[in-house]
Write a protein that holds these residues in place. Structure first.
Motif, PDB file in Angstrom:
ATOM      1  N   ASN A 100       0.765  -1.056   0.121  1.00 27.35           N
ATOM      2  CA  ASN A 100      -0.002  -0.132  -0.037  1.00 27.35           C
ATOM      3  C   ASN A 100       0.820   1.478  -0.002  1.00 27.35           C
ATOM      4  O   ASN A 100       1.974   1.112   0.188  1.00 27.35           O
ATOM      5  CB  ASN A 100      -0.704  -0.027   1.342  1.00 27.35           C
ATOM      6  CG  ASN A 100      -0.310  -0.024   2.338  1.00 27.35           C
ATOM      7  OD1 ASN A 100       0.662   0.677   2.679  1.00 27.35           O
ATOM      8  ND2 ASN A 100      -0.730  -0.963   3.405  1.00 27.35           N
ATOM      9  N   HIS A 101       0.285   2.325  -0.234  1.00 32.38           N
ATOM     10  CA  HIS A 101       0.752   3.726  -0.403  1.00 32.38           C
ATOM     11  C   HIS A 101       1.689   4.064   0.936  1.00 32.38           C
ATOM     12  O   HIS A 101       2.887   4.339   0.725  1.00 32.38           O
ATOM     13  CB  HIS A 101      -0.033   4.803  -0.587  1.00 32.38           C
ATOM     14  CG  HIS A 101       0.172   6.110  -0.414  1.00 32.38           C
ATOM     15  ND1 HIS A 101       1.592   6.607  -0.747  1.00 32.38           N
ATOM     16  CD2 HIS A 101      -0.311   7.130   0.483  1.00 32.38           C
ATOM     17  CE1 HIS A 101       1.558   7.957  -0.353  1.00 32.38           C
ATOM     18  NE2 HIS A 101       0.573   8.224   0.386  1.00 32.38           N
ATOM     19  N   GLY A 128       2.702  -3.236 -11.226  1.00 32.24           N
ATOM     20  CA  GLY A 128       1.780  -2.402 -11.349  1.00 32.24           C
ATOM     21  C   GLY A 128       0.967  -1.936 -10.149  1.00 32.24           C
ATOM     22  O   GLY A 128      -0.155  -1.352  -9.949  1.00 32.24           O
ATOM     23  N   LYS A 130      -0.264   0.105  -7.368  1.00 32.46           N
ATOM     24  CA  LYS A 130      -0.599   1.274  -7.479  1.00 32.46           C
ATOM     25  C   LYS A 130      -0.072   2.161  -5.968  1.00 32.46           C
ATOM     26  O   LYS A 130       0.102   3.230  -6.168  1.00 32.46           O
ATOM     27  CB  LYS A 130      -1.968   1.661  -7.268  1.00 32.46           C
ATOM     28  CG  LYS A 130      -2.513   1.109  -8.910  1.00 32.46           C
ATOM     29  CD  LYS A 130      -4.230   1.305  -8.980  1.00 32.46           C
ATOM     30  CE  LYS A 130      -4.689   1.033 -10.088  1.00 32.46           C
ATOM     31  NZ  LYS A 130      -6.185   1.257 -10.182  1.00 32.46           N
ATOM     32  N   ARG A 133       3.483   2.767  -6.416  1.00 34.30           N
ATOM     33  CA  ARG A 133       3.872   3.864  -7.317  1.00 34.30           C
ATOM     34  C   ARG A 133       3.548   5.074  -6.849  1.00 34.30           C
ATOM     35  O   ARG A 133       4.198   5.930  -6.972  1.00 34.30           O
ATOM     36  CB  ARG A 133       2.920   3.496  -8.567  1.00 34.30           C
ATOM     37  CG  ARG A 133       2.914   4.851  -9.552  1.00 34.30           C
ATOM     38  CD  ARG A 133       4.231   4.864 -10.367  1.00 34.30           C
ATOM     39  NE  ARG A 133       4.527   5.886 -11.286  1.00 34.30           N
ATOM     40  CZ  ARG A 133       4.715   6.847 -10.959  1.00 34.30           C
ATOM     41  NH1 ARG A 133       5.035   7.263  -9.678  1.00 34.30           N
ATOM     42  NH2 ARG A 133       5.079   7.793 -11.936  1.00 34.30           N
ATOM     43  N   LYS A 134       2.492   5.118  -6.056  1.00 32.73           N
ATOM     44  CA  LYS A 134       2.312   6.518  -5.493  1.00 32.73           C
ATOM     45  C   LYS A 134       3.348   6.940  -4.323  1.00 32.73           C
ATOM     46  O   LYS A 134       3.610   8.006  -4.168  1.00 32.73           O
ATOM     47  CB  LYS A 134       0.710   6.436  -4.707  1.00 32.73           C
ATOM     48  CG  LYS A 134       0.204   7.663  -4.042  1.00 32.73           C
ATOM     49  CD  LYS A 134      -1.220   7.548  -3.667  1.00 32.73           C
ATOM     50  CE  LYS A 134      -1.579   8.945  -3.300  1.00 32.73           C
ATOM     51  NZ  LYS A 134      -3.081   8.957  -2.660  1.00 32.73           N
ATOM     52  N   ARG A 148       7.573   0.571 -16.101  1.00 26.15           N
ATOM     53  CA  ARG A 148       6.599  -0.314 -15.425  1.00 26.15           C
ATOM     54  C   ARG A 148       6.884  -1.842 -16.478  1.00 26.15           C
ATOM     55  O   ARG A 148       7.202  -1.815 -17.422  1.00 26.15           O
ATOM     56  CB  ARG A 148       4.929  -0.095 -16.018  1.00 26.15           C
ATOM     57  CG  ARG A 148       4.332   0.922 -15.123  1.00 26.15           C
ATOM     58  CD  ARG A 148       3.728   0.348 -13.881  1.00 26.15           C
ATOM     59  NE  ARG A 148       2.653  -0.661 -14.213  1.00 26.15           N
ATOM     60  CZ  ARG A 148       1.579  -0.054 -14.323  1.00 26.15           C
ATOM     61  NH1 ARG A 148       1.074   1.098 -14.164  1.00 26.15           N
ATOM     62  NH2 ARG A 148       0.438  -1.007 -14.435  1.00 26.15           N
ATOM     63  N   GLU A 209      -4.205   1.432 -18.661  1.00 23.91           N
ATOM     64  CA  GLU A 209      -3.536   1.810 -17.030  1.00 23.91           C
ATOM     65  C   GLU A 209      -2.006   1.690 -17.227  1.00 23.91           C
ATOM     66  O   GLU A 209      -1.303   0.603 -17.275  1.00 23.91           O
ATOM     67  CB  GLU A 209      -4.234   0.930 -16.301  1.00 23.91           C
ATOM     68  CG  GLU A 209      -3.996   1.355 -14.910  1.00 23.91           C
ATOM     69  CD  GLU A 209      -2.674   0.935 -14.168  1.00 23.91           C
ATOM     70  OE1 GLU A 209      -2.009   1.804 -13.483  1.00 23.91           O
ATOM     71  OE2 GLU A 209      -2.227  -0.155 -14.370  1.00 23.91           O
ATOM     72  N   GLY A 210      -1.357   2.951 -17.231  1.00 25.71           N
ATOM     73  CA  GLY A 210       0.128   3.058 -16.805  1.00 25.71           C
ATOM     74  C   GLY A 210       0.664   2.699 -18.056  1.00 25.71           C
ATOM     75  O   GLY A 210       2.102   2.279 -18.080  1.00 25.71           O
TER      76      GLY A 210
END
Length: 303
Positions: A100-101, A128, A130, A133-134, A148, A209-210
């Protein structure tokens, strides 16, 4: 003594068999199973501390692979750095339940606290996730450029298609991904997108996406030189495979500390055998290309 016990256990001698093996090693004659376990805990705890406290300030990192290895319901997130000379360095690990972020952000902050330099831009190669990435965006901002993993992208799209169509579209996507020229690759991917539209909208959404971040290397003009090494997370997947050779011997993970000690110890055992990435001579070209991209973006923002 602890180092000797550590090496024996890591390379396949369980605590049950160690006493028998120790008969051929005079220095360890008579050691009991419980003593071996204590020594392994002490030695592996030292390895975990060594990895977590590594000074990263001296490492000139140009690229970072990030991926996780699952242990039942838990995951160990691994950061593998690539120096400007092409050497692979284990930067750190973090145990988490999900990528997670908050977890990704905290992990990256800890790497910076240990000296990870960002005066130059860094290429992050990842799947991928998310949240991760964040986290990269929050911690590194415009100092980070993301590539990616093309393999993960293809397989994500394939998951939405019937088996009868997967081989055909997988080949088409692979052909597009192998194009060194950004415009050519982008054109082929858009053509595939049009083919997918009447078949499965979810597959199209997955492709979209991406998508631009799967073409980072062609856009930087370094795909031919470095695509074989940096277009996928294969480098860290290979390490995960080697890691499995050590950790599969553990039938039961008692707690988090045990998992982290085993992983850290195995990674430090693996690291000296890691080869330079293919095309490492072009890493200076990659850094130069990322710097130029940043300058162009600044000029565009001012305009």
């Amino acid at each position: 003594m602890n180092e000797q016990v550590l090496a024996q256990l890591l390379n396949g001698i369980s605590t049950r068999k160690f006493e028998k093996a120790a008969e051929t090693i005079p220095a360890t004659f008579g050691i009991s199973k419980s003593s071996v376990s204590r020594k392994f805990i002490q030695a592996s705890a030292k390895k975990l501390k060594e990895l977590n406290q590594r000074d990263l300030q001296r490492e000139d990192i140009v690229a970072i692979f990030m991926d996780g290895k699952s242990f039942a319901e838990n995951e160990i997130l691994i950061a593998l750095g690539v120096t400007l000379q092409g050497e692979k360095k284990i930067l750190g690990i973090l145990e988490t339940s999900t990528e997670n972020h908050r977890v990704g952000k905290d992990f990256l902050h800890k790497l910076k606290d240990r000296g990870l330099r960002d005066e130059n831009k860094i290429l992050f190669i990842m799947d991928g996730a998310k949240g991760l990435r964040k986290g990269i965006e929050k911690v590194f901002g415009d100092k980070a450029i993301v590539q990616r993993c093309q393999w993960h992208k293809r397989e994500n799209v394939m998951a939405y298609l019937p088996k009868s169509q997967q081989d055909s579209f997988r080949r088409k996507l692979q052909t597009a991904d192998q194009q060194p020229n950004y415009e050519t690759a982008n054109k082929k991917l858009n053509s595939i997108r049009k083919e997918l539209l009447p078949i499965n909208q979810s597959a199209v959404n997955s492709l979209d996406e991406g998508l631009e971040e799967t073409l980072t290397l062609p856009r930087l003009g370094v795909f031919e030189a470095l695509g074989g090494s940096l277009k996928t997370t294969n480098c860290i997947e290979s390490i995960n495979s080697q890691l499995e050779q050590y950790t599969h011997r553990v039938n039961y993970w008692k707690n988090s500390n045990q998992r982290q000690r085993w992983v850290a110890t195995a990674l430090l055992e693996i690291e000296p055998s890691l080869r330079k990435i293919r095309g490492y001579q072009s890493l200076t070209q990659l850094r130069r290309a990322m710097t130029q991209k940043n300058k162009k973006q600044v000029l565009a923002d001012v305009a």
